[in-house]
Enzyme design. Structure first.
Site, PDB file in Angstrom:
ATOM      1  N   HIS A 100      25.157  39.713  44.183  1.00 63.91           N
ATOM      2  CA  HIS A 100      26.255  38.735  44.135  1.00 63.91           C
ATOM      3  C   HIS A 100      27.497  39.307  44.824  1.00 63.91           C
ATOM      4  O   HIS A 100      28.171  38.619  45.586  1.00 63.91           O
ATOM      5  CB  HIS A 100      26.616  38.418  42.676  1.00 63.91           C
ATOM      6  CG  HIS A 100      25.693  37.436  41.997  1.00 63.91           C
ATOM      7  ND1 HIS A 100      25.446  36.189  42.509  1.00 63.91           N
ATOM      8  CD2 HIS A 100      24.986  37.520  40.836  1.00 63.91           C
ATOM      9  CE1 HIS A 100      24.610  35.537  41.677  1.00 63.91           C
ATOM     10  NE2 HIS A 100      24.311  36.327  40.660  1.00 63.91           N
ATOM     11  N   HIS A 140      20.919  43.081  40.817  1.00 63.35           N
ATOM     12  CA  HIS A 140      21.193  41.633  40.844  1.00 63.35           C
ATOM     13  C   HIS A 140      22.697  41.368  41.044  1.00 63.35           C
ATOM     14  O   HIS A 140      23.095  40.659  41.966  1.00 63.35           O
ATOM     15  CB  HIS A 140      20.703  41.002  39.539  1.00 63.35           C
ATOM     16  CG  HIS A 140      20.959  39.526  39.439  1.00 63.35           C
ATOM     17  ND1 HIS A 140      20.004  38.588  39.738  1.00 63.35           N
ATOM     18  CD2 HIS A 140      22.066  38.817  39.095  1.00 63.35           C
ATOM     19  CE1 HIS A 140      20.514  37.367  39.577  1.00 63.35           C
ATOM     20  NE2 HIS A 140      21.769  37.483  39.179  1.00 63.35           N
ATOM     21  N   GLU A 141      23.503  41.946  40.185  1.00 61.53           N
ATOM     22  CA  GLU A 141      24.951  41.705  40.283  1.00 61.53           C
ATOM     23  C   GLU A 141      25.494  42.299  41.577  1.00 61.53           C
ATOM     24  O   GLU A 141      26.403  41.737  42.193  1.00 61.53           O
ATOM     25  CB  GLU A 141      25.686  42.279  39.058  1.00 61.53           C
ATOM     26  CG  GLU A 141      25.218  41.741  37.697  1.00 61.53           C
ATOM     27  CD  GLU A 141      25.236  40.220  37.579  1.00 61.53           C
ATOM     28  OE1 GLU A 141      26.052  39.579  38.267  1.00 61.53           O
ATOM     29  OE2 GLU A 141      24.411  39.677  36.820  1.00 61.53           O
TER      30      GLU A 141
HETATM   31 ZN    ZN Z   1      23.088  35.829  38.995  1.00 67.08          ZN
END
Ligand code: ZN
Length: 499
Positions: A268, A264-265
């Protein structure tokens, strides 16, 4: 002020603030990951001073004059400067509508409310927090009216977080997903659950660190541009496209927790690493909105990371690292365990299917609060009622209920919808990407790069240059349409649970 002078001063101020923000970001990252506990006092003093300096630059008569000049001549300036000026004007709209006393008073309220919320959460003591929440709601309504007298105050705040998204759009969105997903969630809750006990054996943190390196390698993250640290709550911060920092948290009894935090990160980080070179050093570096940022992190986490192709790809790598813990686990068992869906109490731990229901509940509550249709005193009862109705769960305490998130204690009304929109954007983007790329084939082969390049070309390279709605049109050729998200979830979870 002459236009040329305004442009030069604008660039100079932005550069100077950029330098301060970079320094503050590094200090904040250091504070979260490395600093000893007692560093807090010194750290707070330095950060307060830095904030004062940047505040004085961004909220000054000279800045206002510069921005007004740029706005007046907006057809004569280049696209990047025009967008930078428009966003700076937008972010100052509230500041220019309220008095300095109001602003200072509000900052004090937020600081106090955050501290009170912390203790209230630990002690599950909503009553102590309620007066602060009430004041925050009142102030948000008042500020919203001052900043945008022509608009509904809640619409003003929604637009702050997700440009162009008002209650009109969001009501339609949430009505649709509620009608489709609530019955689906109820049907699945009657089905037998797959075994996921093998994900909760003992996975030593030192070994999980190696696993994180592997995952970042599979994702194609250039480690010369992106570092990884450890914090209580995972996050990503970025200073320029060659300096991204992600964090994770290792739970030794839950393999999938850090695994999906890293992905997830990492998503980003990939977004910001993919910004066009000409945005570096401008205020357009980053992501278009909270929702668009989440769309990218969740694209890697869910659409890639929780797909059958990806879990099949990762299982042999995971088995190499954890041979005893994952001994005998089949690809089918692994995929089902990773995608186990169960209504739960805590938003941040929710699975892919039930996640948006947590957001929907917060949206409905915020709407009522902002229109005086729900008093803060009645909030816990309303919260618990909605959890029962949409997710079928009983909320045992406010700690696991309406006190769980920090957003409201910081005055963040209108932020939550972006979390759900991100998933919906992603599903729509994926449907269109699949017309051009053999998505499953690429993921199965561990060849993520063409997918990242596609996202870079259609989303990442623009940074903040375009609005979320514009990026949806650029990447899909049509307007935002939640049906893709509904279809994606219905298809995936109907198959998983043999409906
Ligand atoms: Zn997030």
């Amino acid at each position: 002020m002459e236009l040329n002078e305004a442009i030069a001063k604008f660039k100079e101020q932005n550069k100077l603030m950029g330098v301060y923000y970079h320094a503050m970001g590094v200090m904040s990252y250091d504070f979260e990951t490395a600093a000893p506990k007692n560093a807090v006092a010194g750290y707070s003093d330095v950060m307060a001073k830095f904030s004062e300096i940047t505040y004085n630059i961004s909220v000054s008569p000279e800045r206002f004059e510069i921005l007004d000049t740029l706005t007046e001549h907006k057809d004569e300036i280049d696209e990047i400067t025009r967008r930078e000026a428009a966003l700076a004007q937008k972010s100052l709209k509230l500041m220019r509508s309220i008095s300095v006393e109001d602003y200072v008073e509000y900052q004090r309220l937020v600081n106090e409310a955050s501290a009170v919320w912390h203790d209230a959460k630990v002690n599950s003591d909503y009553a102590s927090f309620e007066p602060y929440l009430n004041k925050l709601v009142e102030t948000s309504i008042r500020f919203g009216r001052l900043a945008a007298p022509e608009a509904d105050p809640y619409d003003y705040w929604l637009d702050e977080y997700e440009e162009g998204f008002t209650q009109d759009v969001l009501d339609g969105y949430f009505d649709k997903i509620k009608a489709a997903l609530v019955p689906l969630i109820h049907r699945i809750s009657e089905k037998p659950q797959p075994d996921n006990s093998f994900l909760h054996k003992h996975f030593p943190a030192w070994k999980q660190r190696e696993f994180s390196d592997k995952l970042m390698e599979v994702m194609g993250i250039d480690r010369r541009d992106c570092a990884i640290g450890e914090t209580e709550h995972p996050f990503t911060t970025g200073f320029n496209k060659h300096d991204l920092r992600i964090t994770t948290h290792y739970y030794e009894d839950a393999l999938e927790s850090s695994m999906y935090s890293v992905i997830h990160e990492g998503g980003h980080a990939m977004y910001e690493m993919g910004n066009a070179d000409e945005l570096d050093g401008t205020t357009l570096f980053g992501g278009a909105s909270c929702g668009m940022h989440e769309s990218q992190s969740r694209f890697y986490e869910n659409l890639i990371g929780r797909s059958r192709a990806f879990t099949d790809l990762i299982l042999p790598i995971a088995k190499e690292m954890f041979p005893e813990q994952l001994d005998g686990v089949t690809p089918d068992e692994f995929y089902r365990a990773i995608n186990r869906s169960e209504p739960s109490l805590i938003r941040t731990e929710a699975d892919e299917l039930t996640y948006s229901m947590h957001v929907l509940i917060r949206y409905e509550i915020e709407k009522k609060l902002m229109h005086g249709e729900l008093s803060t005193k009645d909030l816990p009862a309303e919260w618990n009622r909605l959890y029962k109705e949409y997710l079928g769960v009983d909320v045992p305490s406010d700690k696991e209920g309406c006190l769980q998130d920090s957003h409201w204690s910081g005055g963040g009304f209108g932020y939550f919808p972006s979390y759900s929109l991100g998933s919906a954007y992603g599903a729509q983007i994926l449907a269109h990407m699949k017309k051009e790329l053999d998505f499953e084939g690429l993921v199965a082969a561990g060849n993520i790069e063409p997918i990242t390049l596609w996202l870079r070309e259609h989303i990442h390279k623009y940074g903040l240059l375009k609005t979320p709605a514009e990026l949806i049109r650029i990447s899909t050729g049509e307007d935002f349409d939640p049906q893709y998200y509904i279809d994606y979830l219905t298809e995936k979870f109907s198959a998983l649970y043999d409906l």
